[in-house]
Design a protein around this motif. Sequence first.
Motif, short mmCIF file in Angstrom:
data_model
loop_
_atom_site.label_atom_id
_atom_site.label_comp_id
_atom_site.label_asym_id
_atom_site.label_seq_id
_atom_site.Cartn_x
_atom_site.Cartn_y
_atom_site.Cartn_z
N VAL A 40 0.84 -1.21 0.00
CA VAL A 40 0.00 0.00 0.00
C VAL A 40 0.87 1.26 0.00
CG1 VAL A 40 -1.71 1.32 1.32
CG2 VAL A 40 -1.99 -1.16 1.03
N HIS A 41 1.93 1.25 0.78
CA HIS A 41 2.86 2.39 0.78
C HIS A 41 3.46 2.61 -0.61
CE1 HIS A 41 6.06 5.11 1.99
NE2 HIS A 41 6.89 4.34 1.31
N ASP A 42 3.90 1.53 -1.24
CA ASP A 42 4.49 1.64 -2.58
C ASP A 42 3.46 2.12 -3.61
OD1 ASP A 42 6.83 0.73 -1.44
OD2 ASP A 42 6.71 -1.29 -2.29
N ALA A 43 2.20 1.70 -3.46
CA ALA A 43 1.14 2.15 -4.36
C ALA A 43 0.91 3.65 -4.20
CB ALA A 43 -0.15 1.38 -4.09
N GLN A 44 0.89 4.11 -2.97
CA GLN A 44 0.71 5.53 -2.71
C GLN A 44 1.88 6.34 -3.29
OE1 GLN A 44 1.18 7.15 1.31
NE2 GLN A 44 -0.88 8.04 1.06
N THR A 69 -1.92 -4.67 -7.82
CA THR A 69 -2.30 -5.85 -8.58
C THR A 69 -1.13 -6.82 -8.78
OG1 THR A 69 -4.03 -4.62 -9.72
CG2 THR A 69 -3.29 -6.63 -10.78
N ALA A 70 0.09 -6.32 -8.89
CA ALA A 70 1.26 -7.17 -9.16
C ALA A 70 1.37 -8.35 -8.19
CB ALA A 70 2.53 -6.35 -9.17
N PRO A 71 1.21 -8.15 -6.87
CA PRO A 71 1.28 -9.30 -5.95
C PRO A 71 -0.09 -9.94 -5.70
CG PRO A 71 1.40 -7.30 -4.68
CD PRO A 71 1.32 -6.89 -6.14
N CYS A 72 -1.03 -9.73 -6.63
CA CYS A 72 -2.37 -10.36 -6.59
C CYS A 72 -3.32 -9.79 -5.54
CB CYS A 72 -2.26 -11.87 -6.43
SG CYS A 72 -1.35 -12.64 -7.78
N TYR A 73 -3.15 -8.54 -5.15
CA TYR A 73 -4.08 -7.91 -4.21
C TYR A 73 -5.12 -7.04 -4.91
CZ TYR A 73 -0.92 -9.31 -0.43
OH TYR A 73 -0.15 -10.02 0.46
N GLY A 74 -5.11 -7.00 -6.22
CA GLY A 74 -6.03 -6.15 -6.98
C GLY A 74 -7.49 -6.25 -6.56
N PRO A 75 -8.05 -7.46 -6.38
CA PRO A 75 -9.45 -7.57 -5.99
C PRO A 75 -9.77 -6.97 -4.62
CG PRO A 75 -8.65 -9.67 -6.83
CD PRO A 75 -7.46 -8.76 -6.67
N PHE A 76 -8.74 -6.70 -3.83
CA PHE A 76 -8.95 -6.17 -2.48
C PHE A 76 -8.82 -4.65 -2.41
CE2 PHE A 76 -7.14 -10.47 -2.06
CZ PHE A 76 -8.26 -11.10 -1.54
N PHE A 77 -8.59 -4.00 -3.56
CA PHE A 77 -8.57 -2.53 -3.64
C PHE A 77 -9.92 -2.15 -4.23
CE2 PHE A 77 -6.15 1.34 -5.64
CZ PHE A 77 -6.83 2.20 -4.81
N THR A 78 -10.88 -1.82 -3.38
CA THR A 78 -12.29 -1.75 -3.78
C THR A 78 -12.86 -0.34 -3.94
OG1 THR A 78 -12.92 -1.93 -1.45
CG2 THR A 78 -12.75 -3.98 -2.72
N HIS A 79 -12.04 0.68 -3.87
CA HIS A 79 -12.58 2.04 -3.97
C HIS A 79 -11.70 2.89 -4.88
CE1 HIS A 79 -9.37 3.39 -1.24
NE2 HIS A 79 -9.67 2.34 -0.50
N ARG A 80 -12.14 4.12 -5.13
CA ARG A 80 -11.32 5.01 -5.95
C ARG A 80 -10.09 5.43 -5.16
NH1 ARG A 80 -15.41 10.05 -6.83
NH2 ARG A 80 -16.61 8.45 -7.84
N LEU A 81 -9.10 5.92 -5.87
CA LEU A 81 -7.82 6.25 -5.26
C LEU A 81 -7.92 7.38 -4.24
CD1 LEU A 81 -4.75 5.89 -5.06
CD2 LEU A 81 -4.53 7.45 -7.00
N GLY A 82 -8.77 8.35 -4.50
CA GLY A 82 -8.85 9.48 -3.59
C GLY A 82 -10.14 10.24 -3.76
#
Length: 129
Positions: A40-44, A69-82
Motif C-alpha cells: 500500500v505504501h508503494d502504491a501511494q 495488482t502485481a502481488p495479486c491484491y487487486g481484488p482487495f482494492f475496492t474504492h477510488r484512489l482518492g
Amino acid sequence: MVVPDRCGCRVGGYTSDITSVRSVRQDSPSDEFRKVSNVVHDAQTAAMDLGRPGTPCEEMDRAARTVITAPCYGPFFTHRLGHGSAWMPRARVPRRSNKTRLEPGMVFTIEPGIYQLGKFGVRKKMTVY
C-alpha cells in the motif's frame, strides 16, 4: 489495528478530514500485515510520483492499482484512489476513467488500500495540493 476516519475541524464552512491508525494488538504485526502495508505504501508513492500539473487523474489511479495488482491484491482494492478536499469538485479527483489533468491548486487525497475480509485492511492517506 483500528482506523478512525473522522472529521478534524471546521473553518469557513469547510471540514478537514483526519485518518489515523491505532494498533489494538499486544504483539508485533504479522509478516503478511507488514507485506500488505508495504504494498500500500508503494502504491501511494507510485501515485504521488505522478502528482504534478498536466498528469491525467486516471494515470495516478492506474499507477497505484498496478502496484497493488502485481502481488495479486487487486481484488482487495475496492474504492477510488482518492477524493476531493474542501472546495475541490468530486469530478476532478484521482480515479479510473477520469481524464482531467492535474492543475496547480487542486487539493485531493491519495489513499490506496487493501482490505481482506476476515483478516485485516490497510489504507494510507495523504492529502496533496
